[in-house]
Design an enzyme around this catalytic site. Structure first.
Site, PDB file in Angstrom:
ATOM      1  N   HIS A 146      -8.194  -1.228   5.663  1.00  0.00           N
ATOM      2  CA  HIS A 146      -8.515  -2.513   6.288  1.00  0.00           C
ATOM      3  C   HIS A 146      -9.072  -3.449   5.211  1.00  0.00           C
ATOM      4  O   HIS A 146      -9.931  -3.038   4.419  1.00  0.00           O
ATOM      5  CB  HIS A 146      -9.553  -2.304   7.396  1.00  0.00           C
ATOM      6  CG  HIS A 146      -9.880  -3.562   8.136  1.00  0.00           C
ATOM      7  ND1 HIS A 146      -9.025  -4.113   9.077  1.00  0.00           N
ATOM      8  CD2 HIS A 146     -10.945  -4.394   8.055  1.00  0.00           C
ATOM      9  CE1 HIS A 146      -9.558  -5.228   9.536  1.00  0.00           C
ATOM     10  NE2 HIS A 146     -10.717  -5.425   8.939  1.00  0.00           N
TER      11      HIS A 146
ATOM     12  N   ARG B  26       2.629   2.395  25.532  1.00  0.00           N
ATOM     13  CA  ARG B  26       2.291   2.801  24.169  1.00  0.00           C
ATOM     14  C   ARG B  26       2.437   4.305  23.964  1.00  0.00           C
ATOM     15  O   ARG B  26       2.810   4.783  22.903  1.00  0.00           O
ATOM     16  CB  ARG B  26       0.833   2.408  23.877  1.00  0.00           C
ATOM     17  CG  ARG B  26       0.709   1.151  23.049  1.00  0.00           C
ATOM     18  CD  ARG B  26      -0.680   1.013  22.500  1.00  0.00           C
ATOM     19  NE  ARG B  26      -1.694   0.988  23.554  1.00  0.00           N
ATOM     20  CZ  ARG B  26      -2.993   1.184  23.343  1.00  0.00           C
ATOM     21  NH1 ARG B  26      -3.449   1.415  22.135  1.00  0.00           N
ATOM     22  NH2 ARG B  26      -3.854   1.149  24.333  1.00  0.00           N
TER      23      ARG B  26
ATOM     24  N   MET C  82       0.943  -2.573  12.421  1.00  0.00           N
ATOM     25  CA  MET C  82       0.341  -3.621  13.241  1.00  0.00           C
ATOM     26  C   MET C  82       0.239  -3.282  14.720  1.00  0.00           C
ATOM     27  O   MET C  82       0.059  -4.168  15.549  1.00  0.00           O
ATOM     28  CB  MET C  82       1.118  -4.932  13.051  1.00  0.00           C
ATOM     29  CG  MET C  82       1.127  -5.430  11.611  1.00  0.00           C
ATOM     30  SD  MET C  82      -0.524  -5.542  10.890  1.00  0.00           S
ATOM     31  CE  MET C  82      -1.133  -6.988  11.743  1.00  0.00           C
TER      32      MET C  82
ATOM     33  N   ASN D 140       0.842  -1.217   0.000  1.00  0.00           N
ATOM     34  CA  ASN D 140       0.000   0.000   0.000  1.00  0.00           C
ATOM     35  C   ASN D 140       0.870   1.258   0.000  1.00  0.00           C
ATOM     36  O   ASN D 140       0.545   2.234  -0.680  1.00  0.00           O
ATOM     37  CB  ASN D 140      -0.959  -0.003   1.190  1.00  0.00           C
ATOM     38  CG  ASN D 140      -2.201  -0.828   0.908  1.00  0.00           C
ATOM     39  OD1 ASN D 140      -3.063  -0.416   0.134  1.00  0.00           O
ATOM     40  ND2 ASN D 140      -2.289  -1.994   1.506  1.00  0.00           N
TER      41      ASN D 140
HETATM   42  C1  GRF Z   1      -3.204  -4.818   3.890  1.00  0.00           C
HETATM   43  O1  GRF Z   1      -4.011  -5.909   3.569  1.00  0.00           O
HETATM   44  C2  GRF Z   1      -3.988  -3.809   4.692  1.00  0.00           C
HETATM   45  O2  GRF Z   1      -5.324  -3.777   4.356  1.00  0.00           O
HETATM   46  C3  GRF Z   1      -3.811  -4.304   6.098  1.00  0.00           C
HETATM   47  O3  GRF Z   1      -2.504  -4.814   6.158  1.00  0.00           O
HETATM   48  C4  GRF Z   1      -2.087  -5.197   4.863  1.00  0.00           C
HETATM   49  C5  GRF Z   1      -0.824  -4.472   4.570  1.00  0.00           C
HETATM   50  O4  GRF Z   1      -0.241  -4.862   3.348  1.00  0.00           O
HETATM   51  N1  GRF Z   1      -4.075  -3.252   7.044  1.00  0.00           N
HETATM   52  P1  GRF Z   1       0.949  -4.034   2.754  1.00  0.00           P
HETATM   53  O5  GRF Z   1       2.045  -4.004   3.814  1.00  0.00           O
HETATM   54  O6  GRF Z   1       0.472  -2.666   2.418  1.00  0.00           O
HETATM   55  O7  GRF Z   1       1.386  -4.796   1.533  1.00  0.00           O
END
Ligand code: GRF
Length: 226
Positions: A117, A73, A98, A22
């Protein structure tokens, strides 16, 4: 409430933990001039996240913030806020990040943090999303770009794209189908922000500056009619 406009080119801070596909779609959209935004900094909580390599390849600042250095955090998030502030970041994009955000970060960038998401929220928040969707037997799934609030995957929804779920889908095949749409809707949501079109009212996001019919069409980018 006024729309969330930013004057000039939007400066993005992208938070990542993994492969960064992404992030790549955002960088590509920026370079192609499809979004009026640049990635000012990429920050990860994972030292060897491939997303950091992607940033470096494009001469974008790539920072690792080690969560182990902080007891709570809030401490970690304060370090992130410091980096974002110093780079004049207007919009924070979570792209496979994450870690849960603390209220500190959410408050600092209220309605200026987006997340992607891989499901049609509010269905299947959290982790193991495709597994849950397949187990549940849904016929459609998809992806959602939303503003981030204090809870997990609950914030106001900006754009969604829908894909069919096929009989023989696995976690991997469904993830891959959804991912291609993630790469389309995230840059589009960023561009709507950059154009100052987004307004959050309660838990709804309104998109200004286009007629209702076009608005509907724009809202449903990526919908597949089975
Ligand atoms: C994606 O599927 C996003 O929707 C989720 O985590 C994944 C991240 O993938 N939150 P990337 O690291 O962007 O390839």
């Amino acid at each position: 409430m006024a729309s969330l406009s930013v004057k000039g080119q939007v400066r993005l801070g992208v938070l990542v933990s993994g492969r960064g596909s992404n992030l790549q779609s955002i960088i590509d959209a920026s370079h192609a001039g499809h979004i009026d935004a640049i990635v000012a900094i990429v920050i990860s909580d994972v030292a060897d996240a491939f997303a950091l390599d992607r940033a470096r390849t494009h001469n974008i600042e790539a920072a690792f913030v080690d969560p182990k250095l902080f007891e709570a955090r809030e401490g970690f998030d304060a370090a992130i806020i410091d980096l974002l502030r110093k780079r004049d970041v207007d919009l924070v994009c979570l792209a496979g990040f994450m870690r849960l955000l603390s209220p500190l970060l959410v408050r600092e960038y209220r309605n200026r943090i987006m997340n992607i998401h891989p499901a049609l929220l509010p269905a299947f928040p959290g982790l193991h999303v495709q597994r849950k969707a397949l187990k549940h037997g849904v016929k459609f799934s998809g992806c959602t770009v939303h503003f981030v609030d204090e809870e997990t995957d609950t914030g106001p929804i900006i754009i969604q794209a829908v894909v069919p779920v096929l009989e023989d889908d696995t976690d991997e095949s469904l993830s891959a189908r959804i991912l291609t749409y993630e790469h389309q809707i995230y840059p589009k949501a960023i561009q709507l922000f950059a154009e100052g079109r987004l307004e959050v009212r309660g838990r709804r996001v309104f998109c200004h500056g286009m007629p209702a019919s076009e608005q509907d069409e724009k809202r449903n980018w990526g919908v597949i009619n089975p």
